[in-house]
Design an enzyme around this catalytic site. Structure first.
Site, PDB file in Angstrom:
ATOM      1  N   MET A 236      51.197  19.518  33.711  1.00 45.22           N
ATOM      2  CA  MET A 236      52.381  20.365  33.764  1.00 45.22           C
ATOM      3  C   MET A 236      52.105  21.535  34.684  1.00 45.22           C
ATOM      4  O   MET A 236      50.989  22.042  34.735  1.00 45.22           O
ATOM      5  CB  MET A 236      52.739  20.865  32.369  1.00 45.22           C
ATOM      6  CG  MET A 236      54.154  21.379  32.247  1.00 45.22           C
ATOM      7  SD  MET A 236      55.396  20.157  32.719  1.00 45.22           S
ATOM      8  CE  MET A 236      55.092  18.876  31.512  1.00 45.22           C
ATOM      9  N   CYS A 237      53.106  21.953  35.419  1.00 42.85           N
ATOM     10  CA  CYS A 237      52.939  23.046  36.377  1.00 42.85           C
ATOM     11  C   CYS A 237      53.994  24.116  36.133  1.00 42.85           C
ATOM     12  O   CYS A 237      55.015  23.875  35.502  1.00 42.85           O
ATOM     13  CB  CYS A 237      53.071  22.526  37.808  1.00 42.85           C
ATOM     14  SG  CYS A 237      51.897  21.233  38.217  1.00 42.85           S
ATOM     15  N   GLY A 238      53.721  25.283  36.668  1.00 41.75           N
ATOM     16  CA  GLY A 238      54.717  26.345  36.722  1.00 41.75           C
ATOM     17  C   GLY A 238      55.165  26.503  38.157  1.00 41.75           C
ATOM     18  O   GLY A 238      54.330  26.696  39.049  1.00 41.75           O
TER      19      GLY A 238
END
Length: 564
Positions: A1-3
């Site tokens: 998961m990334c921001g």
């Protein structure tokens, strides 16, 4: 998961254009492995792109934003239907496709139509000064849009501030904004808009201050109608009163058996993709740069109430995790009474008891696996402290009592200090697909019409919930779980699985002529029975906010929370 983060602002001095320190902390929690920022000029102002990456795919971490001659690209998610080599990340694969087509609009649409998996993305066409952004059609990953002074910004998660205009970008399709005109927008929808999605678009236009023109739908292949045309009807078996005999009889029916075989294939494939696509290191070993794979610590956890959905996920995941790796089952319980003396009995909540029963079933069925049941006990003081300082920002812009309860339950579970996992399987979507909520039974029993009208009442309630599932649950849960450096993956909400289950008639998924714990989610209960589960398939549905004792049943979940 990334921001991911993108801010578009007219007429702003470069030295005042940055991400606030509070927001940067939240985004970095989502992507702790590598971060980068890029600021560029456009005709009337500046754009800031930032990426915060949690490494889950490929041989090495892919820095974001990806900057090429023709475009800038930000991506958050997982794509499961590509033919990319194992050493390549999804971000790299999509960036290469964009480079091949020189970021031409029609080619972007063709690429997006092919993608299957939870994702959101931002593409900036440098030559045309056009910004594209979208969420997948099922709305599984979070992307917020906020109106700011002289512009707008897109971001995975935000930081609560009074008077800020912020909302979840509706997962309607690909949005296009020409930066020489921030008063207009174009939408290429995934599918034709209905009354609900049209209202979402109106809300977006009103909040951001532009007018959206709607183009022809993209219509991804997986959205095309599926008509298996089975004829079985669970209501025809109401004469069988013994639950065990009922399940055995139903499983022996040829059409039901065939339905269960399709369900098994699709759900197993979904879980396999979500379990095998992860980095070769656990959370702890990721911090040790000199270690060589394979790491043998737990890399997978399941948020585990002990209920039907999560136990099925655990049993199927067992097939795809190396036998010498543990699987974590994380169970959360909240202090049931206020008091100074904290003892284990205060956390003896319904979900804790259920989890102990269900983990014993898993141990009997899969004795070679190390099942780590991790018990998370949360005091009322801890709850209030973390809700105020951290969790409320992740729930934002949602604000109901239900959002607070579910958000806190998922945050404390995924934040378990003893967990080494970086991927969390969750059972989201099962109740909406198979008819698990009490309100479906109420719709059936309260309808005064004939049986066909009763079925229609249930179907309408199911459809209403399915349309709202992203806005009610999925994006919020993504923000909550990703904050702990874990990727939330929902095997029930997979394109082809969803397509198949939603093609079945309501009386082929649930039957409210049978009692609670038998007829609700009947098709999924039959599947659990077929793969060897016994006690758990007859458990009554219990929402996590009540099973963990975080919520008071006297509260109305739709009311605005005093804490948000």
């Amino acid at each position: 998961m990334c921001g991911i983060f993108c801010s578009v602002v007219n007429n702003v001095p470069l030295n005042s254009f940055n991400i606030s320190s509070a927001l940067k902390v939240i985004l970095k929690n989502r992507g702790p492995d590598v971060q980068d920022e890029v600021v560029i000029d456009y005709c009337f102002g500046k754009i800031l792109f930032a990426g915060f990456v949690l490494w889950q795919q490929g041989e090495s971490v892919q820095k974001q934003p990806v900057v090429e001659d023709d475009f800038i690209f930000l991506f958050n998610g997982d794509i499961y239907n590509t033919s990319k080599p194992e050493y390549m990340s999804d971000t790299t694969w999509i960036a290469e496709r964009l480079a091949e087509c020189r970021c031409k609009e029609q080619n972007i649409l063709k690429i997006l139509k092919r993608l299957e998996g939870p994702h959101c993305l931002i593409i900036y066409d440098k030559r045309e000064q056009i910004l594209y952004f979208s969420r997948d059609a099922l709305g599984r990953n979070s992307l917020l849009i906020e109106r700011i002074c002289n512009g707008f910004q897109l971001l995975s998660t935000s930081h609560f501030e009074d008077k800020k205009i912020s909302l979840e970008l509706p997962p309607l399709g690909l949005f296009r904004v020409k930066l020489n005109d921030l008063n207009s927008c174009v939408l290429y929808p995934w599918q034709p808009l209905n009354n609900y999605s049209t209202q979402l678009l109106r809300n977006l236009d009103l909040a951001i201050g532009w007018k959206t023109a709607v183009e022809s739908p993209m219509s991804p292949d997986w959205m095309l109608n599926c008509n298996p045309a089975f004829s079985y009807n669970f209501y025809e078996f109401q004469y069988i009163k013994n639950n065990v005999n009922l399940y055995k009889n139903l499983i022996d029916q040829s059409e039901i058996k065939y339905t269960l075989s399709i369900l098994h294939t699709l759900l197993s494939d979904s879980i396999k993709n979500r379990v095998r696509n992860m980095a070769p290191f656990c959370r702890l070993c990721m911090q040790k740069l000199n270690i060589s794979p394979p790491c043998r610590h737990a890399k997978l956890c399941i948020l585990f109430s002990g209920g039907l959905d999560c136990t099925i996920l655990a049993l199927l995941a067992n097939q795809f995790v190396p036998v010498n790796e543990p699987i974590e089952l994380i169970n959360v319980a909240f202090e049931s009474v206020k008091g100074q003396n904290i003892s284990e009995k205060l956390f003896d909540v319904p979900d804790r008891k259920t989890s102990l029963v269900s983990v014993n079933e898993l141990k009997q069925l899969c004795p070679e696996r190390c099942w780590n049941l991790l018990k998370v006990n949360v005091t009322r003081l801890e709850l209030q402290q973390h809700l105020t300082s951290r969790i409320k920002h992740l729930i934002y812009p949602l604000d109901t009592v239900l959002d607070e309860s579910l958000g806190c339950a998922f945050w404390f579970a995924s934040h378990c200090t003893h967990s080494t996992a970086r991927v969390a399987l969750i059972g989201s979507g099962a109740d909406e697909l198979f008819g698990g909520y009490t309100r479906y039974r109420n719709s059936y029993s309260r309808c005064l019409g004939n049986d066909l009208e009763r079925q229609l009442a249930v179907q309408n309630e199911l459809e209403r919930d399915w349309q709202r599932i992203s806005a009610r649950n999925l994006a919020r849960d993504d923000r909550i779980i990703a904050d702990t450096g874990k990727t939330a993956r929902s095997p029930f909400i997979e394109e082809n699985f969803v397509k198949f289950i939603r093609s079945l008639e309501v009386y082929q998924k649930c039957c409210f002529g049978f009692p609670e714990g038998v007829g609700d989610k009947l098709l999924l209960r039959l599947y659990g029975y077929q793969i060897g589960l016994r006690d758990v398939v007859f458990l009554k549905k219990r929402a996590i906010q009540f099973g963990s004792r975080i919520a008071n049943k006297k509260q109305n979940g739709s009311h605005q929370s005093d804490n948000l």
